[in-house]
Enzyme design. Sequence first.
Site, PDB file in Angstrom:
ATOM      1  N   THR A 400       0.813  -1.217   0.000  1.00  0.00           N
ATOM      2  CA  THR A 400       0.000   0.000   0.000  1.00  0.00           C
ATOM      3  C   THR A 400       0.849   1.271   0.000  1.00  0.00           C
ATOM      4  O   THR A 400       2.005   1.233   0.378  1.00  0.00           O
ATOM      5  CB  THR A 400      -0.873  -0.025   1.269  1.00  0.00           C
ATOM      6  OG1 THR A 400      -1.540  -1.256   1.301  1.00  0.00           O
ATOM      7  CG2 THR A 400      -1.805   1.132   1.371  1.00  0.00           C
ATOM      8  N   ASN A 420      -1.939  -4.544  -2.562  1.00  0.00           N
ATOM      9  CA  ASN A 420      -1.839  -5.405  -1.391  1.00  0.00           C
ATOM     10  C   ASN A 420      -0.371  -5.679  -1.086  1.00  0.00           C
ATOM     11  O   ASN A 420       0.285  -4.848  -0.526  1.00  0.00           O
ATOM     12  CB  ASN A 420      -2.670  -6.678  -1.553  1.00  0.00           C
ATOM     13  CG  ASN A 420      -2.963  -7.313  -0.208  1.00  0.00           C
ATOM     14  OD1 ASN A 420      -2.724  -6.691   0.831  1.00  0.00           O
ATOM     15  ND2 ASN A 420      -3.479  -8.520  -0.187  1.00  0.00           N
TER      16      ASN A 420
HETATM   17  N1  GLY Z   1      -4.434  -4.723   1.419  1.00  0.00           N
HETATM   18  C1  GLY Z   1      -4.380  -4.175   2.695  1.00  0.00           C
HETATM   19  C2  GLY Z   1      -5.582  -3.413   3.079  1.00  0.00           C
HETATM   20  O1  GLY Z   1      -6.357  -3.056   2.218  1.00  0.00           O
HETATM   21  O2  GLY Z   1      -5.764  -3.154   4.235  1.00  0.00           O
END
Ligand code: GLY
Length: 592
Positions: A400, A420
Amino acid sequence: MNSKTSILHVIGVFAFLLAGVTGALVCLHAQAQNAGRRPSNVEIATFPSAWTYRPGTPAPSAQNAMVASNCALATKAGVEILRAGGNAVDAAVAVGFALAVAYPEAGNLGGGGYAVLRMADGREAALDYRETAPAGAAPKMYIGRDGKPTDQSLVGHRASGVPGSVAGLLALLDKYGSMNRAQVMAPAIRLARDGVTVDAILRTSIAENADLIKRFAGAALFLPGGQPPAVGAHLVQADLAATLGQIAAHGSDGFYRGEVADAIAREMQRGGGILTARDLASYQPVWRDPLKGSYRGYGLLSMPPSSSGGVTVIETLNILETYKDVPAWNSALGLHRLASAFQRAFVDRNTSLGDPAFTKMPIQRMTGKAYAQSLRASLSDARAAATSTLKAIGSEGTQTTNYCVVDRNGNAVGVTTTINSLYGSGVWIPGAGVFMNNQMDDFTVQPGTPNQFGLVQGEANGIVPGKRMLSAMAPTIVLDSAGKVWMIVGGRGGPRIITAVVQAIVNAIDYRMPLADAVGAPRIHDQALPDVLEYEKDGVPADVIRALEAKGWKTRPGGTGSLTAIKRTIAGSKPAWEGLFDPRKHGLAAGY
Ligand code: GLY
């Protein structure tokens, strides 16, 4: 260790704790509007002597507008647009596309994200451009013959949800921007077409993720001759430049239909994935009302579900606000209350939240002050509670990256976007130049089994075709008592985003820390399960850890999220914005 667990360790530790999500906040504010406002009355923190970051380090500041992101080239793209007369939304969209080129570990076209914005005229909005489960998805699609989760929700062609980033960025621009697509996409197209000079950050990122990248077609570009490009090498992304050109020319159709969509669907089919051209053509971002809360007189605007970020941040802050006294910073009592509040908010988060289109959720109750008071009744200053003894709120029905922008007219934007894990599923689309997300792992793949972040989640977040997987992303705007933008903050790191955002806000409000201290201060993390309070190494004195253990906490050193933030300040005697990327990570905050 089963295959899933080993993936957790290999990818999880390196890719996620260090940030699979990249967020950016864009805050633009009118200098004139701030003229004459009082200084922010900050107090320099006292950190433990072994702590890595020194308190009192100044953050970059600018009088008109500011951009903070995890990537210097992306921040510069945002500042270029602001200087050319674009507003905060134009700049945020430019940063988003530039991150997709210059920050491939988390910036993306093949992922999704969330944006929270506050316009100078008082309009507030939240955009959900989270990925959705493809039509061919099924609840048990990641359970192997042995009854255990496979690694397919994390790696390879079956791991991807339908990407939302392109539709999301274009929706932001259409509704709140002032420039056209060609203008805001120009910096990204230039970076892809003319190339970027590989720096140590990009080289290290590719090297650390080489085992994943080399399994798929992106290896030819990112690992020429089997090695990461040298520092100083020139990285041209011709396929990605062509994809960006299609988007600039045709809008969403340039990605979700036609050549680019065909290239994605072809590669998915070739690799045994389930994502189809029809899934791509059906994708829609969703405008939502930002989730509203307050903390000790400050207003909060944050992201509602399908992200759990805003609900969990607000529920935690509401519990903390029930205490009228503020314990000494980093004291055993302060950390005990903080961890207890996180623990209770995460119990609710993990059991009750999901995509609002599929799951009925008691959001108003969870974010209400009365519910916080009732939780407080279960909380003792003397003893920690085991997570297994805590009751969830109960349903009423059933890496992220972050960036922030503020402009000279007072428009503020916070964005968190992700594929992700770092480099997502690893799958790179030949002809489109795009890394695909592995967001399907954010669904509850199997109730009771931890995902890559160690989150143990429930049926509310189960896999259903068309559904958005629950996120922890929490782009948040803090308003002062006059309703003016005071701070923009968000981060990367899965559930560690939530605990990091809360601590930055608490540090700034309760402890009056300047931005660099509020973000650089050591943090703790508690997500209910695993039932352990984690602290950053050297961040909590040994006697405080002993005191926490005496209260019943299991403790261990652990990671935290990485934030980007902007906050109102005074530079010289003039109002200004200070901006910051987390010193734990890389990036650039700049403005004019
Ligand atoms: N992929 C991590 C989140 O969306 O929290």
